[in-house]
Motif scaffolding. Sequence first.
Motif, PDB file in Angstrom:
ATOM      1  N   TRP A  45       5.023  12.733  -7.074  1.00  0.00           N
ATOM      2  CA  TRP A  45       5.216  11.504  -6.732  1.00  0.00           C
ATOM      3  C   TRP A  45       6.442  10.746  -6.589  1.00  0.00           C
ATOM      4  N   ARG A  64      -1.313   3.712  -7.489  1.00  0.00           N
ATOM      5  CA  ARG A  64      -0.832   5.003  -7.978  1.00  0.00           C
ATOM      6  C   ARG A  64       0.532   4.905  -8.189  1.00  0.00           C
ATOM      7  N   ALA A  77      -0.204   7.610  -0.609  1.00  0.00           N
ATOM      8  CA  ALA A  77      -0.568   7.325  -1.891  1.00  0.00           C
ATOM      9  C   ALA A  77      -1.444   5.981  -1.974  1.00  0.00           C
TER      10      ALA A  77
END
Lengths: 174, 174
Positions: free
Chosen positions: B51, B80, B76
């Motif tokens: 990520w 998060r 996403a």
Amino acid sequence: MVENAVQGDAEGTPPEGRAPRPDLAEMVMPLLRTLMAAEQPVLDAHGLTMWAYAVLLHLDETPIRTQAALAEAIRADKTRIIAVLDDLENRGLIRRRPDPKDRRARLLSLTTEGLRLRDSVQSAIQQGEEQRLLSQLPDEDRETFLRSLRTLSALAEQEASGTARDTARRPGRA
Amino acid sequence: MVENAVQGDAEGTPPEGRAPRPDLAEMVMPLLRTLMAAEQPVLDAHGLTMWAYAVLLHLDETPIRTQAALAEAIRADKTRIIAVLDDLENRGLIRRRPDPKDRRARLLSLTTEGLRLRDSVQSAIQQGEEQRLLSQLPDEDRETFLRSLRTLSALAEQEASGTARDTARRPGRA
DNA sequence: TATTGTTATACTCTATAACTATA
DNA sequence: TATAGTTATAGAGTATAACAATA
């Protein structure tokens, strides 16, 4: 510093500045996401989960003699597919019977109905793929793309099964 | 066990019996898995999660004015990426400061160091992709493959953002 | 009141460990 | 004792819901 002179890649200006192309994963990830999203309604309509469909696909390809082998083939945990197999068996889509030669193992096979279901689901899925995505590619590109994808996918599976084997391997004698 | 008679992949007999080709997802999934597995060590070496790398990549492409927009862009959840942004900010790889014009929003940008890290990581990743996978394709196929993948990926993103917008839309009047 | 970001909670998915049966 | 399958448990990852700040 003008270090990124846009290279006239396909036809327009590339969206990002630095690298000549995006990472493969960066392109493949959204593609897979959309593919799976497109599959979902079809699978739902037939009461299949993604894993169940994977099982049907793989049993059709190569009959398998143990659940562990099937699990490894579709890259699932062996504990995960049990509920899936239970369901498929109860619905008469697969057969699961103890191997007479080693009654610990379970012989897995598709029933006629399972094969028919697999056929219609796969047909619907591939039709959607053609209409939504592949039809957007020029014919000669499409062929090459599919062939290349197939090659790369096979390579990827090779690598994956290689490392999986390494992980599973215990220190045996030579 | 004689279960793997080597299949003449390129133009020989197709491995499965029924459909002329495997489903796209069936081919794309293992490819993505291997791509991500190949990225992992590189990311680990630089202390980045997947990520975090996605954030660096996307900030480089298009500077973004709200975290929510960034989250949606990389698909996403907005909750998060917060920890991810915290980490990147603490390490001086990104800047995150309140927008003077609307102090609820956070202006996000790459620092020089963040850009340099992104560069070296991406370079390493793409080098691996070339060596392990792309080099296996004939030159003319490779170009076509990359161009097609790019097209399909863009199409996929379009569809995804379309449905995402539908989901987010509330029933307005008129 | 609506929106941005944040925190806390709950849920889903997945893997690990313990158990049964066959060998 | 070792292996195939199963069940039960725990862990990681993810999303949902409540909260604070700003508009």
